[in-house]
Design a protein around this motif. Structure first.
Motif, short mmCIF file in Angstrom:
data_model
loop_
_atom_site.label_atom_id
_atom_site.label_comp_id
_atom_site.label_asym_id
_atom_site.label_seq_id
_atom_site.Cartn_x
_atom_site.Cartn_y
_atom_site.Cartn_z
N ARG A 56 -5.87 -36.69 1.73
CA ARG A 56 -7.31 -36.94 1.67
C ARG A 56 -7.92 -35.53 1.13
N LEU A 59 -6.12 -34.90 -2.44
CA LEU A 59 -6.68 -36.02 -3.55
C LEU A 59 -8.19 -35.33 -3.78
N VAL A 68 -12.13 -42.84 -1.57
CA VAL A 68 -11.03 -42.78 -0.58
C VAL A 68 -11.08 -43.83 0.32
N ARG A 83 -11.05 -44.75 -7.19
CA ARG A 83 -10.88 -44.96 -5.72
C ARG A 83 -9.36 -44.98 -5.35
N TRP A 84 -9.15 -44.11 -4.55
CA TRP A 84 -7.74 -44.06 -3.78
C TRP A 84 -7.56 -44.92 -2.57
N VAL A 86 -4.85 -45.55 0.46
CA VAL A 86 -3.91 -44.82 1.26
C VAL A 86 -3.43 -45.26 2.58
#
Length: 271
Positions: A56, A59, A68, A83-84, A86
């Motif tokens: 986090r 990024l 995220v 949007r990531w 993970v």
């Protein structure tokens, strides 16, 4: 960094996954359970949290306007359209037991569509990457699924949930499936199962009970390697069921799993 450039998003995803993978690999020896989630066998380790925190920070330091979604830290909103998604350690039980089959997964979603993904398995020394429309790669070499085979010749990978009820029905689905295929494999990491499909290490894959972080990056990798990825009855991949295989075999596997109610925790009621 340009929001519109999947290659740049992939570079950031890969860097973050590599860094988190190194951290987790160094801390694997002697790791213990921090807490449990849905059941006593669904575990979280301190390294899950540390790995996600690192990702986090990496990024959002590079792209502070992004959102995220992480397995351990939940969702953080953003304003950029990116949007990531993970998974700091996919295959936590394998990780806890000192096994090699675990990975760090980072996907970049742009306006609701995953456009870049990296899955890094540091102990195995494998890095899987893909951008939408740009192909899939393992350690820099192009990947391709095996040509479709008849269902009875297919090596099929799968995984199991944590609740007793779900496992019981999954065992019944497997009991019906096993005589119809070459054999079954269970590695314990959905992300690596999907990547292995794209690499030609098995022919097909299905699993119930996954979350977006389990498949986001790896499904793109499998698709870019030539697999069809979806759910049952025309649905996209979803928590009820993820099915992946080359076109032709996908349909055969789908048509076997559907009447078995593989996307449910219970068999169909008697007619």
């Amino acid at each position: 960094m340009s929001v519109a450039d999947p290659a740049e998003l992939l570079a950031l995803a890969l860097d973050a996954a590599r860094e988190a993978g190194r951290l987790a690999a160094e801390g694997q020896e002697g790791i213990g359970v921090l807490e449990t989630k849905s059941t006593p066998t669904d575990v979280v380790t301190a390294m899950d949290r540390a790995s996600e925190d690192l990702i986090r920070k990496r990024l959002l330091s590079a792209r502070p306007g992004d959102a995220v979604l992480g397995e351990e830290g939940g969702a953080a909103t953003g304003s950029s359209g990116v949007r990531w998604i993970v998974d700091p350690i996919d295959g936590t039980v394998n990780y806890l037991y000192g096994r090699e089959d675990w990975a760090v997964s980072v996907a970049a979603e742009r306006d609701g569509e995953v456009v870049a993904g990296a899955v890094v398995a540091p102990v195995r020394g494998d890095e899987y990457t893909a951008t939408r429309g740009g192909g899939a790669f393992c350690n820099g070499a192009p990947m391709r699924v095996r040509p479709a085979v008849p269902l009875e010749m297919a090596l099929v990978a799968t995984g199991f949930g944590y609740s007793t009820e779900r496992r019981a029905h999954q065992a019944e689905v497997l009991r019906a499936l096993l005589p119809r295929v070459r054999d079954i494999r269970r590695a314990g990491s959905a992300a690596l199962d999907l990547c292995a499909l794209g690499r030609g290490r098995h022919d097909a894959y299905y699993e119930r009970g996954l979350n977006a972080w389990d498949w986001a990056a790896a499904a793109l990798i499998a698709q870019e390697a030539g697999a069809r990825v979806g759910g049952l009855r025309g649905r996209p991949a979803n928590p009820d069921l993820v099915v992946a295989a080359p076109p032709g075999l996908f349909e055969e596997l789908h048509d076997l799993l559907e009447p078995l109610r593989a996307d449910s925790d219970a068999a169909a009621p008697p007619a």
